[in-house]
Scaffold this motif. Structure first.
Motif, PDB file in Angstrom:
ATOM      1  N   GLU A 186     -17.755 -16.455  25.833  1.00 39.64           N
ATOM      2  CA  GLU A 186     -16.304 -16.258  25.752  1.00 39.64           C
ATOM      3  C   GLU A 186     -15.645 -17.351  24.904  1.00 39.64           C
ATOM      4  O   GLU A 186     -14.794 -17.081  24.066  1.00 39.64           O
ATOM      5  CB  GLU A 186     -15.713 -16.253  27.160  1.00 39.64           C
ATOM      6  CG  GLU A 186     -14.196 -16.245  27.221  1.00 39.64           C
ATOM      7  CD  GLU A 186     -13.603 -14.875  26.945  1.00 39.64           C
ATOM      8  OE1 GLU A 186     -12.379 -14.759  26.920  1.00 39.64           O
ATOM      9  OE2 GLU A 186     -14.376 -13.925  26.740  1.00 39.64           O
ATOM     10  N   THR A 187     -16.057 -18.599  25.132  1.00 39.48           N
ATOM     11  CA  THR A 187     -15.448 -19.719  24.406  1.00 39.48           C
ATOM     12  C   THR A 187     -15.726 -19.615  22.913  1.00 39.48           C
ATOM     13  O   THR A 187     -14.827 -19.772  22.077  1.00 39.48           O
ATOM     14  CB  THR A 187     -15.984 -21.056  24.950  1.00 39.48           C
ATOM     15  OG1 THR A 187     -15.741 -21.133  26.357  1.00 39.48           O
ATOM     16  CG2 THR A 187     -15.304 -22.230  24.270  1.00 39.48           C
ATOM     17  N   ILE A 188     -16.980 -19.329  22.554  1.00 34.04           N
ATOM     18  CA  ILE A 188     -17.351 -19.254  21.141  1.00 34.04           C
ATOM     19  C   ILE A 188     -16.670 -18.076  20.458  1.00 34.04           C
ATOM     20  O   ILE A 188     -16.125 -18.198  19.353  1.00 34.04           O
ATOM     21  CB  ILE A 188     -18.884 -19.147  20.992  1.00 34.04           C
ATOM     22  CG1 ILE A 188     -19.532 -20.467  21.428  1.00 34.04           C
ATOM     23  CG2 ILE A 188     -19.271 -18.824  19.552  1.00 34.04           C
ATOM     24  CD1 ILE A 188     -21.033 -20.415  21.521  1.00 34.04           C
ATOM     25  N   VAL A 189     -16.682 -16.915  21.134  1.00 34.44           N
ATOM     26  CA  VAL A 189     -16.074 -15.725  20.539  1.00 34.44           C
ATOM     27  C   VAL A 189     -14.563 -15.909  20.384  1.00 34.44           C
ATOM     28  O   VAL A 189     -13.972 -15.525  19.372  1.00 34.44           O
ATOM     29  CB  VAL A 189     -16.396 -14.474  21.389  1.00 34.44           C
ATOM     30  CG1 VAL A 189     -15.583 -13.284  20.912  1.00 34.44           C
ATOM     31  CG2 VAL A 189     -17.891 -14.154  21.303  1.00 34.44           C
ATOM     32  N   THR A 190     -13.929 -16.516  21.375  1.00 31.02           N
ATOM     33  CA  THR A 190     -12.487 -16.770  21.290  1.00 31.02           C
ATOM     34  C   THR A 190     -12.187 -17.748  20.155  1.00 31.02           C
ATOM     35  O   THR A 190     -11.193 -17.608  19.440  1.00 31.02           O
ATOM     36  CB  THR A 190     -11.960 -17.328  22.626  1.00 31.02           C
ATOM     37  OG1 THR A 190     -12.304 -16.430  23.670  1.00 31.02           O
ATOM     38  CG2 THR A 190     -10.445 -17.486  22.577  1.00 31.02           C
ATOM     39  N   PHE A 191     -13.056 -18.750  20.007  1.00 33.98           N
ATOM     40  CA  PHE A 191     -12.921 -19.708  18.907  1.00 33.98           C
ATOM     41  C   PHE A 191     -12.987 -18.974  17.571  1.00 33.98           C
ATOM     42  O   PHE A 191     -12.166 -19.189  16.666  1.00 33.98           O
ATOM     43  CB  PHE A 191     -14.046 -20.741  19.020  1.00 33.98           C
ATOM     44  CG  PHE A 191     -13.790 -22.022  18.258  1.00 33.98           C
ATOM     45  CD1 PHE A 191     -12.555 -22.289  17.674  1.00 33.98           C
ATOM     46  CD2 PHE A 191     -14.794 -22.975  18.134  1.00 33.98           C
ATOM     47  CE1 PHE A 191     -12.318 -23.474  16.984  1.00 33.98           C
ATOM     48  CE2 PHE A 191     -14.579 -24.157  17.452  1.00 33.98           C
ATOM     49  CZ  PHE A 191     -13.332 -24.402  16.874  1.00 33.98           C
TER      50      PHE A 191
END
Length: 661
Positions: free
Chosen positions: A603-608
């Protein structure tokens, strides 16, 4: 240089709770220790120390780190000074690493000079307190000045006997070399003779910020007109008068805590102010103020109040130092004392509360002070008034900050009853043309102010989101990077007709590997240089060590990384760093759960990625609007590609959130 073995041993041996306990009263709070912040005035303790993690965090100021960084923040030590302090505290022998014989000789020579100076300081104190001449002359003088025994000992004051070679004989008898006595200026050697430089004087040891003695000031007590009233150590490899502030060792904590420094002229001014309860005070030791001395204060605070006595002639001569302070971008005020008074006498005869009130009420801004001082000379003489205004504008021109300069121009115009336009013109003549242009364009700038403000707010919003996302990645790496989790790799497969189909496969990966490979794939670098350095350092540590030890990493933490890393670790116990992600409907349960960690990382990487693509798209659209493109067709293709990628990422985020809920 201190060897790496010594540094490692110091880090392994030093206990953060013991080191900080020497400066802060700590009380048990669960598994941690708690106390009042040494960096701010607070009533409720928010300073936390973790003996288990060997770190500290001050939630009132945001500072944090390990034992070494505490000393660097609180005592304002350099890294080597902090290591030496801890080595001494824990009886660790310091092993030096020297790159050449010349370096070794130079280091040994400087250390020998320090040792000689510290011996001399102890000797002068011994004479003052134990020998008849010292007690009858030196101690009596200090008592007459109103100094208590505690104050005399605090500042290591002493007395040099009124004989030609008392110190020299004592030092040589103790095994100290004449070479270093001469190089420090304690002994004067010539034509086969050697004699003490400071004979028959009361002694004021001059200490570095870390407390080492590297020079002396001596005051003669007789009426010998041929002898200088005050005599200082000559320049040497360890003592540079222009880079020294008397009292900085005793004042540094108070200066940093109160965010203000009082600057006086003499040794006794400093001592008397300390005794009166005003500890954030230093002296330029009777010399003209220098940029190096100002920068020394600038390490501790941006705010200086210069204390002058009532001597008008001395005031005018000292005003030159004000411009130097302004050039360093610092805030300066001036406070004078009644005629016949100086900081020494005024502090001696004024109760603490009255002294504090006087300093607060009588400290004037430098513009107001210059005007009140120099306007007396100008009176009704137009030429002198013009010279006064030019003098004030010259001081304003030294200020590097444009906004501050404009504010002072307005203040000067008000005080001197003159138009701002004239002052801007004068500044332009002094080489500050940008201010003149700014004044001419004032109306135009007012019209676009709202636009600029909105753009600035948008930029700040972007920075805040990027910062939070980058910090979230660092948190995951630091706390969970060594764990394994199952991740889903998604890629596109084409059939014989060229139709796209999304295919996925499950893989087991270390969390740090997943983050590293994902960011590498997108060629992403952190915008915050400190975050980027910590990220690269963590990845290197994980690659080099099969079993990454978080506590060991924190113990040997690079001082430049300390605040960020300890902020992440200590804050993890107080609040969730992923608050912004929570607003995006991500709900993290137990972070040590492998499935939850997998989702959190993804989630963090994709949101980034989603955010960065949005930012790139916005920049491309702005280029189209402003006509800053060579090929509009290529640019439109790029925008469309990025939009497709964003849709794909957004769809994927939606699917993950649906699965998660």
């Amino acid at each position: 240089m201190i060897s790496q073995n010594t540094i490692d041993l110091v880090f392994e041996t030093a206990r953060v709770e013991e080191v900080i306990g020497d400066f802060v009263q700590l009380k048990r709070a669960g598994s941690n220790l708690k106390g009042l912040s040494p960096f701010s005035n607070e009533k409720s303790p928010s300073f936390m120390v973790s003996p288990v993690k060997q770190i500290w965090k001050d939630f009132s100021s945001g500072k944090g780190g390990n034992a070494v960084t505490f000393l660097m923040e609180h005592e304002h030590f350099s890294f080597p000074e902090a290591i030496r302090y801890l080595a001494k505290k824990y009886n660790i022998e310091i092993e030096e690493t020297i790159t050449s014989d010349e370096d070794k000789a130079e280091a040994n020579e400087k250390e020998s000079m320090y040792l000689v100076s510290e011996f001399a300081g102890s000797y002068f104190q011994k004479v003052l307190w134990e020998e008849e001449e010292g007690k009858a002359i030196g101690l009596s003088y200090f008592k007459e000045r109103g100094f208590t025994s505690e104050t005399i000992k605090k500042f290591n004051l002493g007395y040099s006997p009124n004989t030609w070679d008392a110190l020299t004989k004592e030092a040589l008898g103790k095994g100290y070399k004449l070479e270093y006595l001469e190089k420090t200026g304690l002994t004067i050697v010539g034509e086969g003779k050697q004699f003490d430089r400071f004979k028959g004087r009361v002694m004021f040891p001059i200490q570095s910020m870390s407390g080492r003695i590297f020079g002396f000031g001596g005051r003669i007590l007789t009426n010998d007109k041929k002898a200088a009233k005050y005599l200082n150590s000559p320049e040497s490899d360890i003592y540079h008068k222009s880079k020294v502030l008397y009292g900085i060792f005793h004042a540094k904590q108070a200066i940093a805590k109160q965010d203000k420094c009082f600057l006086v002229e003499g040794y006794t001014d400093v001592i008397q102010m300390h005794q009166a309860g005003i500890e954030n005070v230093v002296s330029s030791s009777g010399t003209a103020l220098t940029p190096d001395q100002i920068r020394l204060i600038n390490r501790l605070t941006k705010n200086i109040t210069v204390l002058f006595d009532g001597d008008a002639a001395g005031l005018r001569a000292s005003l030159r130092g004000i411009d130097l302070i302004l050039e360093e971008g610092m805030n300066v005020k001036i406070c004078t004392f009644p005629d016949g008074e100086d900081p020494d006498s005024f502090a001696k005869n004024t109760p603490y509360e009255d002294l504090v009130r006087y300093l607060e009420q009588n400290a004037k801004d430098f513009i107001q002070f210059k005007a009140s001082l120099l306007i007396q000379d100008a009176q009704n003489d137009p030429i002198k008034k013009a010279e006064l205004i030019r003098d004030m504008v010259t001081s304003i021109s030294k200020i590097p900050d444009r906004i501050k300069r404009e504010i002072y121009v307005q203040e000067c115009a008000r005080i001197m009853d003159i138009s701002e336009q004239v002052l801007f013109s004068t500044l332009a003549q002094l080489g500050q043309k940008e201010l003149s242009e700014a004044n001419k364009k004032f109306k135009q700038e007012q019209k676009v102010f709202e636009v600029v403000k909105n753009e600035s707010n948008q930029a700040l919003e972007k920075i805040d989101i990027v910062t939070l996302l980058e910090k979230s990645i660092l948190e995951i790496l630091l706390l969970y990077g060594h764990l394994e989790a199952e991740f889903e790799n998604v890629f596109v497969k084409y059939d014989d007709n060229g139709k796209e189909t999304e295919v996925s496969e499950k893989v087991i990966q270390k969390i740090y590997e997943r983050i590293y490979l994902s960011l590498q794939e997108d060629e992403i670098e952190f915008a915050n240089p400190v975050f980027n350095a910590i990220y690269l350092d963590l990845i290197t540590q994980y690659h080099q060590n099969e079993s990454f030890d978080k506590n060991q990493y924190v113990t040997n933490l690079n001082p430049d990384f300390a605040q960020v890393v300890t902020d992440i670790i200590m804050n993890d116990e107080r609040y969730n760093l992923h608050g912004w992600l929570d607003k995006k409907q991500v709900f993290v349960k137990e972070k040590n759960d492998a499935e939850v960690l997998s989702r959190l990382v993804t989630e963090t990487i994709v949101t980034f990625r989603e955010f960065l693509i949005t930012q790139i798209n916005s920049d491309l659209m702005n280029q189209v609007k402003e006509g800053q493109v060579d090929s509009l067709e290529d640019l439109i293709v790029a925008i469309n590609d990025y939009n497709k990628l964003k849709v794909s990422i957004t769809r994927r985020i939606g699917r993950m959130r649906s699965d998660y809920n």
